[in-house]
Motif scaffolding. Structure first.
Motif, PDB file in Angstrom:
ATOM      1  N   GLN A 107       0.859  -1.175   0.000  1.00  0.00           N
ATOM      2  CA  GLN A 107       0.000   0.000   0.000  1.00  0.00           C
ATOM      3  C   GLN A 107       0.899   1.231   0.000  1.00  0.00           C
ATOM      4  O   GLN A 107       1.847   1.322   0.792  1.00  0.00           O
ATOM      5  CB  GLN A 107      -0.840  -0.037   1.259  1.00  0.00           C
ATOM      6  N   LEU A 108       0.607   2.167  -0.883  1.00  0.00           N
ATOM      7  CA  LEU A 108       1.456   3.348  -1.006  1.00  0.00           C
ATOM      8  C   LEU A 108       1.431   4.139   0.302  1.00  0.00           C
ATOM      9  O   LEU A 108       0.367   4.485   0.794  1.00  0.00           O
ATOM     10  CB  LEU A 108       0.935   4.203  -2.154  1.00  0.00           C
TER      11      LEU A 108
ATOM     12  N   LEU B 291      -1.014   9.594   1.317  1.00  0.00           N
ATOM     13  CA  LEU B 291      -0.732   8.605   0.266  1.00  0.00           C
ATOM     14  C   LEU B 291      -1.549   7.343   0.475  1.00  0.00           C
ATOM     15  O   LEU B 291      -2.121   6.793  -0.457  1.00  0.00           O
ATOM     16  CB  LEU B 291       0.758   8.258   0.273  1.00  0.00           C
ATOM     17  N   MET B 292      -1.589   6.890   1.733  1.00  0.00           N
ATOM     18  CA  MET B 292      -2.335   5.664   2.025  1.00  0.00           C
ATOM     19  C   MET B 292      -3.808   5.851   1.701  1.00  0.00           C
ATOM     20  O   MET B 292      -4.450   4.976   1.129  1.00  0.00           O
ATOM     21  CB  MET B 292      -2.176   5.295   3.499  1.00  0.00           C
TER      22      MET B 292
ATOM     23  N   ASP C 278      -4.306   5.803  -1.964  1.00  0.00           N
ATOM     24  CA  ASP C 278      -4.069   4.493  -2.556  1.00  0.00           C
ATOM     25  C   ASP C 278      -5.267   3.579  -2.343  1.00  0.00           C
ATOM     26  O   ASP C 278      -5.531   2.687  -3.138  1.00  0.00           O
ATOM     27  CB  ASP C 278      -2.810   3.870  -1.952  1.00  0.00           C
TER      28      ASP C 278
ATOM     29  N   GLY D  20      -4.196   6.981  -6.480  1.00  0.00           N
ATOM     30  CA  GLY D  20      -3.037   6.183  -6.098  1.00  0.00           C
ATOM     31  C   GLY D  20      -2.374   5.579  -7.311  1.00  0.00           C
ATOM     32  O   GLY D  20      -1.153   5.563  -7.431  1.00  0.00           O
TER      33      GLY D  20
ATOM     34  N   ILE E  37      -0.273   8.234  -9.063  1.00  0.00           N
ATOM     35  CA  ILE E  37       0.994   8.495  -8.380  1.00  0.00           C
ATOM     36  C   ILE E  37       1.944   7.321  -8.612  1.00  0.00           C
ATOM     37  O   ILE E  37       3.119   7.486  -8.919  1.00  0.00           O
ATOM     38  CB  ILE E  37       0.759   8.686  -6.874  1.00  0.00           C
ATOM     39  N   ARG E  38       1.391   6.124  -8.496  1.00  0.00           N
ATOM     40  CA  ARG E  38       2.194   4.935  -8.648  1.00  0.00           C
ATOM     41  C   ARG E  38       2.776   4.832 -10.056  1.00  0.00           C
ATOM     42  O   ARG E  38       3.895   4.372 -10.238  1.00  0.00           O
ATOM     43  CB  ARG E  38       1.314   3.727  -8.361  1.00  0.00           C
TER      44      ARG E  38
ATOM     45  N   LEU F 173       5.818   6.898 -10.086  1.00  0.00           N
ATOM     46  CA  LEU F 173       6.868   6.338  -9.243  1.00  0.00           C
ATOM     47  C   LEU F 173       7.433   5.055  -9.841  1.00  0.00           C
ATOM     48  O   LEU F 173       8.625   4.786  -9.738  1.00  0.00           O
ATOM     49  CB  LEU F 173       6.305   6.050  -7.845  1.00  0.00           C
TER      50      LEU F 173
ATOM     51  N   ARG G  14      -0.663  -4.011 -12.668  1.00  0.00           N
ATOM     52  CA  ARG G  14      -0.295  -2.597 -12.757  1.00  0.00           C
ATOM     53  C   ARG G  14       0.454  -2.392 -14.049  1.00  0.00           C
ATOM     54  O   ARG G  14       1.282  -3.213 -14.431  1.00  0.00           O
ATOM     55  CB  ARG G  14       0.632  -2.216 -11.608  1.00  0.00           C
TER      56      ARG G  14
END
Lengths: 159, 339
Positions: free
Chosen positions: A73-74, B32-33, B36, B42, B45-46, B49, B170
Motif C-alpha cells: 500500500q502506497l 498517500l495511504m 491508494d 493512487g 501516483i504509482r 513512481l 499494474r
C-alpha cells in the motif's frame, strides 16, 4: 576522535540505494525468511550516527521506494520508515554512545516497532497480516547490527 | 565503533526540530495511504513512481538473468543440437495438430450457427521479458519489461507456452506487474475439461500450487483432471489451460471438496511470456467491455455468472466454447446449424 558529520549526503544515498537492491533481491523461499532488511538497517545506521546527513527525508524516500517496488500500500512503509527515523534521530545521543551490544538491543527494539507499525497498518486496512515469517528479519537484523556498524563506519571514518 | 563518545555533533538547522518534520512526513504518508485505497489517484501516483523505480527493478532482477545468460552461453554444442532436434519434432507435431484444430474450430462454429469463424480469438500477441520476480507467500508477482508504451493494458492476459500465467495488475510507462495465478489475491474461474464442472481456482502463495475453492463435496473431481479457463469471470477468455488436479479429497462432513492443482505454466522459470490481445467480437473473448477497449454491442448473450452450486448437472462443454452462448444445443446435422 571523529565527531563532525562530514559525510556527503551522496554517500548516504548511495549506500541506502545499494541496501535497497540487496533487500529486494529475489531469493529462494528458505533464504527469504531469514533475509535481513538491509535498507532498514542502513537508514537506522545513518540516522543514528549522522542525523544531519541522513535525516528523515531519506527514511521517507526509502520507505516510499519499498512501497513502490514491493507493491505494498502506497505510504505504508514510508510511514514506518519515517517513524523509525524520527525515533532514531530523537534518541541518537542516547544510543550511539552505548557499547555495540546494547546498540544491537536498541536496533532490535527499533525493528520491532517498525514491523509492528506495518502489521498494524495491514490490520487496519483489512489486508493479510502475514504469518510469523514476517517477524524473522528482526532478530537477524539485530545480530547483523555490529557488522553493519563495522562496514558503514569504515566508509566514513577519517583516514 | 568509530563514532562512540566524544564531543557530540551539533545537528544542523534542518534537523533542529525532528518532531514537526516527522509530523509532516507522517501526514504525507497517511495522505498517500488514503489515496491508494481510493483507486484512481493512487494509481496515477504509482504510475509515475514506477517509472522512476524501473532501473532499480532491472538491477534487482539482474543477478538471476546474468546466471541464466551465462548458463546459456556455456552450453555445449551437443545439447543445443539435441534441443534443436526435439524442438523440430515438436514443431511438426504442433503443425499437424493445428491443422486438425482449424478444421474442428470451423466445424464447431458452423454447428453453433455463427459466421464469425474466420476471426481468430487472439488478435495480436507480443513477447515480453521477465525482469524481476517476487515469489513470496503473500505476493506472487513478476515485473515485465513492457508497459503502456507497448500498448499493454490492465487485466491483460499473459500466457507462456504451457498455459495461463496471470494478468497485469499494474501498468507503468515501460514496465508492468503481472499478478500470477498463484498470487493469494488471484482467482480464476475454471472448468474441468473432462466433464465441464466449474469452479474457481485461487492462488496459495506457492508458485506450484493452486487451490480449487467453492467446489461442492458432490462434485466429480479426480486426480489428473485438466483445468481450463471457463471464461465466466470476464477477464480471461475460455479454453486456456490452467493446471492439473494433483489432489482431491472428500470429507463427508464437509460441504466443500478439497482439491488442489499444479499450474500448467512454469510460473517461476519462465523468462519470456506472451501478452495477448483479443478480438473483441469473438464469442470466446473476455466479455467485460472495459477489458476489450472497443467492444461494440455484444454479439452473444453476456455470460451469466453461475453460482458454483449450479454445477451439479455437468454439461459436456468442450474446452473452447463461448461462455453461455445463445445457441441452443448443437444439432447433429452435418451442415448448417440452427439459425
Amino acid at each position: 576522535m571523529y565527531t563532525r558529520s562530514r559525510e556527503s549526503p551522496l554517500l548516504v544515498w548511495i549506500t541506502v540505494l545499494i541496501a535497497l537492491v540487496l533487500t529486494l533481491l529475489p531469493l529462494p523461499q528458505w533464504l527469504a525468511i531469514a533475509w535481513p532488511n538491509f535498507v532498514l538497517l542502513a537508514v537506522l545506521y545513518w540516522s543514528t550516527m549522522t542525523p544531519a546527513a541522513g535525516g528523515m527525508l531519506i527514511g521517507f524516500a526509502a520507505g516510499l521506494a519499498v512501497d513502490v517496488l514491493g507493491g505494498a500500500q502506497l505510504g505504508q512503509h514510508a510511514f514506518a520508515f519515517s517513524l523509525l527515523t524520527y525515533l532514531a534521530i530523537k534518541l541518537h545521543l542516547l544510543t550511539r554512545s552505548k557499547p555495540i551490544f546494547e546498540q544491537a538491543i536498541f536496533a532490535l527494539l527499533a525493528l520491532l516497532i517498525y514491523e509492528a507499525t506495518l502489521w498494524a497498518i495491514d490490520g487496519f486496512s483489512n489486508r493479510s497480516t502475514g504469518t510469523w515469517m514476517r517477524w524473522m528479519h528482526i532478530p537477524v537484523g539485530a545480530i547483523l547490527w555490529p557488522i553493519v556498524v563495522g562496514l558503514l563506519g569504515r566508509l566514513h571514518s577519517p583516514r | 565503533m568509530a563514532l562512540a563518545g566524544g564531543a557530540m555533533n551539533r545537528p544542523s538547522a534542518r534537523d533542529l526540530a525532528p518532531g514537526p518534520r516527522f509530523f509532516l512526513f507522517a501526514i504525507l504518508s497517511l495522505v498517500l495511504m488514503y489515496f491508494d485505497q481510493k483507486d484512481g489517484w493512487g494509481e496515477r501516483i504509482r504510475y509515475g513512481l514506477q517509472a522512476a523505480a524501473y532501473p532499480i527493478q532491472v538491477t534487482i532482477g539482474s543477478p538471476g538473468r546474468l546466471w541464466s545468460a551465462s548458463r546459456e552461453f556455456f552450453r555445449s554444442r551437443g545439447s543445443l543440437r539435441e534441443e534443436n532436434e526435439t524442438l523440430r519434432l515438436r514443431e511438426r507435431e504442433l503443425a499437424l495438430r493445428t491443422l486438425r484444430l482449424n478444421a474442428l474450430e470451423a466445424e464447431n462454429m458452423r454447428l453453433r450457427g455463427l459466421d464469425t469463424m474466420s476471426l481468430p480469438l487472439v488478435k495480436k500477441s507480443a513477447v515480453v521479458n521477465v525482469v524481476n520476480a517476487d515469489l513470496g507467500r503473500l505476493r506472487q508477482r513478476l515485473v515485465i519489461d513492457a508497459g503502456q508504451g507497448s500498448g499493454l493494458y490492465r487485466t491483460q492476459t499473459l500466457v507462456d507456452t504451457h498455459g495461463l500465467v496471470g494478468q497485469l495488475a499494474r501498468v507503468g510507462p515501460w514496465s508492468s506487474e503481472v499478478m500470477l495465478i498463484t498470487d493469494p489475491e488471484a482467482a480464476v474461474s475454471v472448468e474441468i475439461v473432462r466433464n465441464g464442472v466449474r469452479s474457481v481456482v485461487v492462488g496459495t502463495g506457492d508458485d506450484n500450487l493452486l487451490d480449487l475453492s467453492l467446489l461442492p463435496a458432490t462434485a466429480d473431481v479426480q486426480v489428473g483432471d485438466e483445468l481450463v479457463t471457463s471464461g465466466l469471470g470476464g477477464v480471461f477468455p475460455a479454453g486456456i489451460p490452467v493446471g492439473t488436479v494433483t489432489e482431491s479429497r472428500r470429507d463427508p462432513d464437509e460441504l466443500l471438496a478439497y482439491a488442489r492443482a499444479r499450474p500448467a505454466a512454469s510460473l517461476s522459470a519462465s523468462r519470456q511470456l506472451l501478452a495477448l490481445w483479443f478480438e473483441p467480437t469473438h464469442p470466446s473473448a473476455p466479455s467485460d467491455p472495459r477489458l476489450t477497449e472497443t467492444l461494440p454491442a455484444p454479439t452473444v448473450a453476456s455470460p451469466v455468472t453461475v453460482a458454483p452450486s449450479a454445477t451439479d448437472t455437468p454439461e459436456p462443454a468442450p474446452a473452447a466454447t463461448a461462455p453461455a452462448g445463445n445457441a441452443p444445443a448443437p444439432a447433429r446435422r452435418p451442415r448448417g446449424g440452427p439459425r
